[in-house]
Design a protein around this motif. Sequence first.
Motif, PDB file in Angstrom:
ATOM      1  N   GLN A  31      35.409  33.844  35.383  1.00 66.34           N
ATOM      2  CA  GLN A  31      35.848  33.724  36.906  1.00 66.34           C
ATOM      3  C   GLN A  31      37.202  34.608  37.009  1.00 66.34           C
ATOM      4  N   ALA A  32      38.002  34.550  36.342  1.00 67.02           N
ATOM      5  CA  ALA A  32      39.204  35.166  36.001  1.00 67.02           C
ATOM      6  C   ALA A  32      39.259  36.815  36.229  1.00 67.02           C
ATOM      7  N   ALA A  33      38.124  37.001  35.272  1.00 64.47           N
ATOM      8  CA  ALA A  33      37.775  38.587  35.156  1.00 64.47           C
ATOM      9  C   ALA A  33      37.247  39.112  36.287  1.00 64.47           C
ATOM     10  N   ILE A  34      36.194  38.366  37.303  1.00 61.51           N
ATOM     11  CA  ILE A  34      35.685  38.829  38.315  1.00 61.51           C
ATOM     12  C   ILE A  34      36.820  38.935  39.429  1.00 61.51           C
ATOM     13  N   ASP A  35      37.552  38.021  39.419  1.00 62.10           N
ATOM     14  CA  ASP A  35      38.574  38.070  40.498  1.00 62.10           C
ATOM     15  C   ASP A  35      39.419  39.177  40.395  1.00 62.10           C
ATOM     16  N   LEU A  36      39.800  39.936  39.326  1.00 63.40           N
ATOM     17  CA  LEU A  36      40.591  41.063  39.263  1.00 63.40           C
ATOM     18  C   LEU A  36      40.011  42.290  40.020  1.00 63.40           C
TER      19      LEU A  36
END
Length: 340
Positions: A31-36
């Motif tokens: 999720q953190a990677a997609i939020d980037l």
Amino acid sequence: MREEKIGVIQIYAPQSGRTTEEKEHFYEMLQAAIDLFNERLKIFVIGDWNGHVGVDRVGYEDVIGVFGVGERVLDFCTLNNLKIMNTFFQHRESHKWTWYGWSNDRGEYVCRSMIDLIVCNDKRNISNVKSIPSESMDADHRLVVAKLTFKKLRSRPPPKRRRLNLVKLKEGEIKQRLNGKIADEVTTIDGECELLNVNEDEVADHWEMGEVRNDESLEITSNEVKAAIKRMKNGKSAGCDGLPAEIFKEAEETLLPYLVSMFNAAYKTATVPAEWSKALICPIFKKGDRTVCSNYREISFLPHMGKVYERILEARLRIVLKRSWVNGNMVFDQEEAPQT
């Protein structure tokens, strides 16, 4: 993809036997990677999800297609508006399964599943996804291929330059409106402005014509300004101020007192506003290789306000030189005559 940018995330999710904490940590990292990524960017998440999707589409119509198999793990895709593209294309069963479970006791595959998924946020860019059952390379996973299609980006045309219909300035109503607008907007010059300093000694050395005289009593008159404006040619490109020569001609009576005041201020202080020296430079191709800068010539567009002032000074210089030029020879005053 040429000018178009895409975001690709390759994953390997924890297997079904791993702890709940490890699985939650994996999805938090994903999720953190997609939020980037920017939400407008096309995102592709590919790899072994070690999770299943189902055939029941109720509540998940936007996430899976009608050709899904196996069980369900869709919450993450629903939260991020992702589509599981393996399920949107109809293929025979062997082209859906991406993983096979081999039994050594029975000597055959005893289970199969769709866990290697290609997921994206815009399904218009994928026209087909399937597995290749004959390509295992001695592994329990099968090769998954996708066909991507991207539309060729349209180059944005350069913004059109706003062109003024200067012919209409000669119409009585338009000319009256122009003069009225100028009278409302233009105010009497007051206070200091950014000036370009002129060194009289440097000017004298450059022209080798002796001392530069600055007689404050010789004020610029309205007749001189009118003559300079009359000599300006129509149809010439404007400078950085965007004012064509036609504006000065058609609004002459309204602008005249302000121009006289401005030019006299410049004349008495031997300085000019810095804006008058700013030029718009346009490169014009001559011939040869277009990538070589020397094959271009530059055209500079200066503000017409400064050109009017230059014409006034040029007219005064011509009068001085004409008086000093007798029978083809320059006549000097006795004290200014060169020593031989």
